[in-house]
Design a protein around this motif. Sequence first.
Motif, PDB file in Angstrom:
ATOM      1  N   VAL A   1       0.863  -1.179   0.000  1.00  0.00           N
ATOM      2  CA  VAL A   1       0.000   0.000   0.000  1.00  0.00           C
ATOM      3  C   VAL A   1       0.900   1.229   0.000  1.00  0.00           C
ATOM      4  CG1 VAL A   1      -1.720   1.303   1.296  1.00  0.00           C
ATOM      5  CG2 VAL A   1      -1.865  -1.185   1.200  1.00  0.00           C
ATOM      6  N   ALA A   2       0.579   2.186  -0.862  1.00  0.00           N
ATOM      7  CA  ALA A   2       1.341   3.434  -0.945  1.00  0.00           C
ATOM      8  C   ALA A   2       0.373   4.605  -0.872  1.00  0.00           C
ATOM      9  CB  ALA A   2       2.138   3.484  -2.241  1.00  0.00           C
ATOM     10  N   PHE A   3       0.900   5.755  -0.503  1.00  0.00           N
ATOM     11  CA  PHE A   3       0.093   6.961  -0.316  1.00  0.00           C
ATOM     12  C   PHE A   3       0.599   8.049  -1.241  1.00  0.00           C
ATOM     13  CE2 PHE A   3      -0.600  10.987   2.055  1.00  0.00           C
ATOM     14  CZ  PHE A   3      -1.982  10.954   2.105  1.00  0.00           C
ATOM     15  N   ASP A   4      -0.311   8.662  -1.989  1.00  0.00           N
ATOM     16  CA  ASP A   4       0.015   9.800  -2.839  1.00  0.00           C
ATOM     17  C   ASP A   4      -0.301  11.060  -2.038  1.00  0.00           C
ATOM     18  OD1 ASP A   4       0.250  11.826  -4.692  1.00  0.00           O
ATOM     19  OD2 ASP A   4      -1.059  10.899  -6.180  1.00  0.00           O
ATOM     20  N   ALA A   5       0.730  11.732  -1.565  1.00  0.00           N
ATOM     21  CA  ALA A   5       0.546  12.908  -0.709  1.00  0.00           C
ATOM     22  C   ALA A   5      -0.129  14.058  -1.446  1.00  0.00           C
ATOM     23  CB  ALA A   5       1.889  13.366  -0.150  1.00  0.00           C
ATOM     24  N   THR A   6       0.016  14.112  -2.762  1.00  0.00           N
ATOM     25  CA  THR A   6      -0.598  15.187  -3.537  1.00  0.00           C
ATOM     26  C   THR A   6      -2.115  15.071  -3.555  1.00  0.00           C
ATOM     27  OG1 THR A   6       1.350  15.221  -4.953  1.00  0.00           O
ATOM     28  CG2 THR A   6      -0.602  16.339  -5.777  1.00  0.00           C
ATOM     29  N   SER A   7      -2.613  13.857  -3.804  1.00  0.00           N
ATOM     30  CA  SER A   7      -4.062  13.659  -3.911  1.00  0.00           C
ATOM     31  C   SER A   7      -4.696  13.143  -2.623  1.00  0.00           C
ATOM     32  CB  SER A   7      -4.364  12.666  -5.036  1.00  0.00           C
ATOM     33  OG  SER A   7      -3.873  11.378  -4.695  1.00  0.00           O
ATOM     34  N   GLY A   8      -3.871  12.605  -1.708  1.00  0.00           N
ATOM     35  CA  GLY A   8      -4.413  12.014  -0.488  1.00  0.00           C
ATOM     36  C   GLY A   8      -4.980  10.619  -0.713  1.00  0.00           C
ATOM     37  N   GLN A   9      -4.717  10.034  -1.874  1.00  0.00           N
ATOM     38  CA  GLN A   9      -5.242   8.720  -2.251  1.00  0.00           C
ATOM     39  C   GLN A   9      -4.254   7.614  -1.868  1.00  0.00           C
ATOM     40  OE1 GLN A   9      -8.249   7.740  -3.896  1.00  0.00           O
ATOM     41  NE2 GLN A   9      -7.464   5.721  -3.397  1.00  0.00           N
TER      42      GLN A   9
END
Length: 134
Positions: free
Chosen positions: A96-104
């Motif tokens: 699982v990874a987190f895209d800090a830009t979109s919060g997704q």
Amino acid sequence: MRAAGTDSTYYLDEGLRLWGTSAVGSATPGMDMNYNHNFEPGPSCAVNCGGGSGNINERMVFTASPDTSIRVFDTFFFNQQKKIAIRDPIIGPLRVAFDATSGQQYLFGITTRGLVVVSLPTITNINPQAPPRR
């Protein structure tokens, strides 16, 4: 919180003490926790046992199931919260990874056809806030 598994997901604390299990099925190849998971079961658990933020929706683990789905379990009550269908079964690691830009949050897994990427939906934990352990 540590999780390990083969036919089930085993939940261990930092001292490697077993706190619970969740049955997934035979040959469970991969699992990973919610990106924001910051929850440790055990004696140090306070009233807001939902993780560092106190958000119980972050108290989740994602496990690959042999039936072409990703199963989502609560890491305190160890019960299934959601089942996410995918086309092919996961045969390798799951991350699982987190895209800090979109919060997704995204889930990555390996299938016989290659890499699968799943945009994780918002999952509402159906369990109550965990009580303190005594």
